[in-house]
Design a protein around this motif. Structure first.
Motif: not given
Length: 302
Positions: A94-96, A145, A152, A156, A264
């Motif tokens: 759910r994030t980078k 984010s 995102n 985090d 990304e």
């Protein structure tokens, strides 16, 4: 070249580099797995357990005969590690990748806060600076984010929660290391972590049994065994500052993987936030390095 480096030589340097490269690939394998993210963590522990057990036996470390309080701490360590891995794997999707690696490694900064609040020990100036940089860097990353997608930001926060839970894990095993070998601690914390991870995966409704075993096998072999094993070897050969600087290669490698594989990209605020957290991870190790240097320089007792 320091005395610590001279002891390990080129092998220790290679181990440190390869350990950070291996550990940085963890988020990639989690995303590649056709199980759920928490299920991938379950297989990471389960597949690595037999090898950890064999290593502990080869090192002749006792596996039983401990006090009741030790067993309770081992249970706590296993549950904390399971929750840490579950939160981190959940956040990875759910994030980078770079964000997940940075937030997952912020445990050292959180230990400073723990020492200040619980232990009533005032941090050194470097540690206070580390906390300030970490908070500012995390704020920039989370703000970026949120602007990209609120999901995102949720990722985090879960990765940051993983960092908190990892501190609980570290503090629990810290109290048992005086009576147990490092490999036996890993065996039991892994055993007590497998059950909770499976329960969480089932409760979340994740697919547990993979159809493609390659990603979860790579997760266990590359990250849990090779990455952690190389880090265990390398950690005794370098100062805390060198280890902190080497740790910064993980989010950089994760960012490169995220760019090449998932497209990304990092914004200006992402980059500034990563640099600030990177500085924090180095600063927080400075007092420990200075204490070690003073002890090494002090004359031996008569």
């Amino acid at each position: 070249m320091t005395k610590a480096t001279e002891r390990g030589g080129i092998l220790a340097i290679l181990a440190l580099i390869l350990a950070n490269v291996a550990l940085a690939t963890g988020p990639l394998f989690v995303r590649m797995a056709d199980t759920g993210p928490v299920s991938a963590g379950f297989w990471r522990l389960t597949l690595a357990l037999p090898v950890l057990f064999l290593i502990a036996r080869q090192q002749r470390e006792p596996m039983t005969g401990y006090r009741t309080s030790i067993w309770w701490l081992l249970v706590l360590s296993g549950i904390a590690f399971a929750l840490d891995l579950a939160s981190w794997n959940f956040g990875i999707e759910r994030t980078k990748l770079a964000n997940s690696t940075l937030f997952g490694n912020m445990g050292s900064v959180m230990l400073v806060v723990y020492g200040f609040v619980i232990g009533r020990v005032w941090p050194h100036r470097a540690e206070l600076g580390a906390v300030a940089f970490a908070i500012l860097g995390a704020g920039l990353l989370m703000g970026s984010s949120y602007e990209l997608d609120v999901r995102n930001l949720v990722g985090d926060l879960f990765c940051l929660l993983a960092g908190v839970l990892y501190v609980v894990y570290l503090l629990s095993i810290r109290h048992v290391r005086g009576e147990m070998g490092s490999w036996s601690v890993l065996v039991w914390s892994t055993i007590f972590g497998i059950g909770p991870m499976l329960c969480i995966a089932v409760l979340l409704g994740e697919p547990v049994w993979p159809t493609d075993w390659t990603p979860v096998l790579l997760l266990a072999l590359v990250c849990q065994l090779f990455g952690q094993g190389a880090m265990v070897y390398a950690v005794s050969h370098f100062s805390p500052v060198v280890l902190g600087i080497a740790l910064l290669s993980q989010p950089a490698i994760a960012a490169l993987i995220g760019w090449r594989v998932f497209g990304e990209t990092l914004s200006l605020f992402d980059t500034i936030g990563m640099v600030l957290i990177g500085v924090a991870l180095v600063l927080v190790r400075l007092p420990e390095a200075r204490r070690a240097a003073r002890l090494a320089a002090s004359p031996p007792a008569p």
